[in-house]
Motif scaffolding. Structure first.
Motif, PDB file in Angstrom:
ATOM      1  N   VAL A  15       0.841  -1.192   0.000  1.00  0.00           N
ATOM      2  CA  VAL A  15       0.000   0.000   0.000  1.00  0.00           C
ATOM      3  C   VAL A  15       0.881   1.249   0.000  1.00  0.00           C
ATOM      4  CG1 VAL A  15      -1.791   1.273   1.218  1.00  0.00           C
ATOM      5  CG2 VAL A  15      -1.826  -1.235   1.207  1.00  0.00           C
ATOM      6  N   GLN A  16       0.664   2.133  -0.942  1.00  0.00           N
ATOM      7  CA  GLN A  16       1.497   3.320  -1.097  1.00  0.00           C
ATOM      8  C   GLN A  16       0.770   4.587  -0.686  1.00  0.00           C
ATOM      9  OE1 GLN A  16       3.319   3.510  -5.003  1.00  0.00           O
ATOM     10  NE2 GLN A  16       3.449   1.271  -5.139  1.00  0.00           N
ATOM     11  N   ASP A  17       1.555   5.604  -0.388  1.00  0.00           N
ATOM     12  CA  ASP A  17       1.029   6.901   0.024  1.00  0.00           C
ATOM     13  C   ASP A  17       0.084   7.460  -1.050  1.00  0.00           C
ATOM     14  OD1 ASP A  17       0.821   9.176   1.707  1.00  0.00           O
ATOM     15  OD2 ASP A  17       2.297  10.235   0.471  1.00  0.00           O
ATOM     16  N   GLY A  18      -1.100   7.908  -0.619  1.00  0.00           N
ATOM     17  CA  GLY A  18      -2.065   8.498  -1.529  1.00  0.00           C
ATOM     18  C   GLY A  18      -2.992   7.508  -2.204  1.00  0.00           C
ATOM     19  N   PHE A  19      -2.825   6.228  -1.923  1.00  0.00           N
ATOM     20  CA  PHE A  19      -3.662   5.210  -2.555  1.00  0.00           C
ATOM     21  C   PHE A  19      -5.093   5.242  -2.031  1.00  0.00           C
ATOM     22  CE2 PHE A  19      -1.124   1.400  -4.441  1.00  0.00           C
ATOM     23  CZ  PHE A  19      -0.509   2.246  -5.338  1.00  0.00           C
ATOM     24  N   TYR A  20      -6.038   4.941  -2.928  1.00  0.00           N
ATOM     25  CA  TYR A  20      -7.405   4.583  -2.554  1.00  0.00           C
ATOM     26  C   TYR A  20      -7.486   3.064  -2.702  1.00  0.00           C
ATOM     27  CZ  TYR A  20      -8.868   9.453  -2.564  1.00  0.00           C
ATOM     28  OH  TYR A  20      -8.999  10.791  -2.279  1.00  0.00           O
ATOM     29  N   VAL A  21      -7.887   2.387  -1.627  1.00  0.00           N
ATOM     30  CA  VAL A  21      -7.795   0.934  -1.573  1.00  0.00           C
ATOM     31  C   VAL A  21      -9.133   0.332  -1.162  1.00  0.00           C
ATOM     32  CG1 VAL A  21      -6.600  -1.031  -0.511  1.00  0.00           C
ATOM     33  CG2 VAL A  21      -5.359   1.116  -0.898  1.00  0.00           C
ATOM     34  N   ASN A  22      -9.562  -0.697  -1.891  1.00  0.00           N
ATOM     35  CA  ASN A  22     -10.756  -1.447  -1.502  1.00  0.00           C
ATOM     36  C   ASN A  22     -10.328  -2.752  -0.848  1.00  0.00           C
ATOM     37  OD1 ASN A  22     -12.893  -3.692  -2.126  1.00  0.00           O
ATOM     38  ND2 ASN A  22     -14.007  -1.769  -2.230  1.00  0.00           N
ATOM     39  N   LEU A  23     -10.898  -3.042   0.306  1.00  0.00           N
ATOM     40  CA  LEU A  23     -10.589  -4.263   1.038  1.00  0.00           C
ATOM     41  C   LEU A  23     -11.762  -5.225   0.967  1.00  0.00           C
ATOM     42  CD1 LEU A  23      -8.978  -2.757   4.280  1.00  0.00           C
ATOM     43  CD2 LEU A  23      -7.816  -3.557   2.207  1.00  0.00           C
ATOM     44  N   GLY A  24     -11.517  -6.425   0.459  1.00  0.00           N
ATOM     45  CA  GLY A  24     -12.550  -7.445   0.401  1.00  0.00           C
ATOM     46  C   GLY A  24     -12.800  -8.072   1.751  1.00  0.00           C
ATOM     47  N   ILE A  25     -13.723  -9.016   1.785  1.00  0.00           N
ATOM     48  CA  ILE A  25     -14.113  -9.700   3.010  1.00  0.00           C
ATOM     49  C   ILE A  25     -13.051 -10.730   3.397  1.00  0.00           C
ATOM     50  CG2 ILE A  25     -15.872 -11.220   4.018  1.00  0.00           C
ATOM     51  CD1 ILE A  25     -17.896  -9.874   2.130  1.00  0.00           C
ATOM     52  N   GLY A  26     -12.869 -10.920   4.700  1.00  0.00           N
ATOM     53  CA  GLY A  26     -11.928 -11.924   5.183  1.00  0.00           C
ATOM     54  C   GLY A  26     -10.580 -11.318   5.532  1.00  0.00           C
ATOM     55  N   ILE A  27      -9.505 -12.006   5.157  1.00  0.00           N
ATOM     56  CA  ILE A  27      -8.149 -11.546   5.481  1.00  0.00           C
ATOM     57  C   ILE A  27      -7.898 -10.107   5.037  1.00  0.00           C
ATOM     58  CG2 ILE A  27      -5.684 -11.973   5.121  1.00  0.00           C
ATOM     59  CD1 ILE A  27      -6.333 -14.947   4.788  1.00  0.00           C
ATOM     60  N   PRO A  28      -8.378  -9.682   3.855  1.00  0.00           N
ATOM     61  CA  PRO A  28      -8.087  -8.308   3.418  1.00  0.00           C
ATOM     62  C   PRO A  28      -8.508  -7.223   4.416  1.00  0.00           C
ATOM     63  CG  PRO A  28      -8.869  -9.578   1.559  1.00  0.00           C
ATOM     64  CD  PRO A  28      -9.039 -10.459   2.771  1.00  0.00           C
TER      65      PRO A  28
END
Length: 217
Positions: A15-28
């Protein structure tokens, strides 16, 4: 080998600075707990949240603030809430830099199956189809083998597909692998895991360099 938190901690390094990140269900969903303090990241959940923080401490949960997996979450300063139509317009409009998903199977060509096991009732695919179709960078967080000890990194997925040729990287309890045109490429091995262990647990085509460093967590 890594546990689920170890997998999430290793993925957090992507994960980098300024990122928009979607996290799925479970471990993510655990990844938000391990992102470096010196970078700014916006975590998005398809149920309509932008600006998710780590999981709340016990006793501090707010049942009205949840992620797509219905887990209670925290929000960071400036977080916003919106309906699913806006949420999916963000996803389909390619405004998310990185998507982190769980999976039941990943094929050597980057196919992913993560939504249905035949014979088991499910409500539907949810947002996974849109996520894999729209994201340019998809990392899968998963166990390397199933409960029977069978590989989940396959020549070809046996379960119904979520997306085709879309996975870029896989982080398991045993290894970090990239997905290239010619199959899986071993990048790192988990502490205490040998290259031979990984090779034995991988059904799909696996390319192994001369030197495979151990993960630094």
């Amino acid at each position: 080998m890594l546990d689920k938190n170890g997998i999430a901690k290793r993925i957090a390094q992507e994960v980098q600075d300024g990122f928009y990140v979607n996290l799925g269900i479970g471990i993510p969903t655990l990844v938000a707990n391990f992102v470096r303090d010196d970078i700014e990241v916006e975590f998005q959940s398809e149920n309509g949240v932008l600006g998710m923080g780590p999981f709340p401490y016990e006793g501090e949960e707010d049942a009205d603030i949840i992620n797509a997996g219905k887990q209670t979450i925290t929000t960071l300063s400036g977080a916003s809430f919106f309906d699913s139509a806006i949420s999916f317009s963000m996803i389909r409009g390619k405004h998310v830099h990185l998507t982190i998903l769980g999976a039941m199977e990943v094929a050597e060509n980057g196919d992913i199956a993560n939504w249905k096991i035949p014979g088991k009732m499910v409500k539907g695919m949810g947002g996974a189809m849109d996520l894999v179709a729209s994201a340019e960078n998809i990392i899968v967080a998963m166990m390397h083998t199933n409960k029977k000890g069978e590989s989940k990194l396959l020549k070809k997925c046996s379960l119904p597909l979520t997306g085709v040729g879309c996975v870029k990287k896989v982080v398991t309890n045993m290894a970090v692998l990239t997905v290239e045109e010619d199959g899986f490429h071993l990048v790192e091995r988990a502490p205490g895991v040998s290259v031979e262990d990984i090779q034995a647990a991988t059904e799909g085509q696996l390319h192994i360099p001369d030197q495979v460093p151990e993960m630094q967590l």
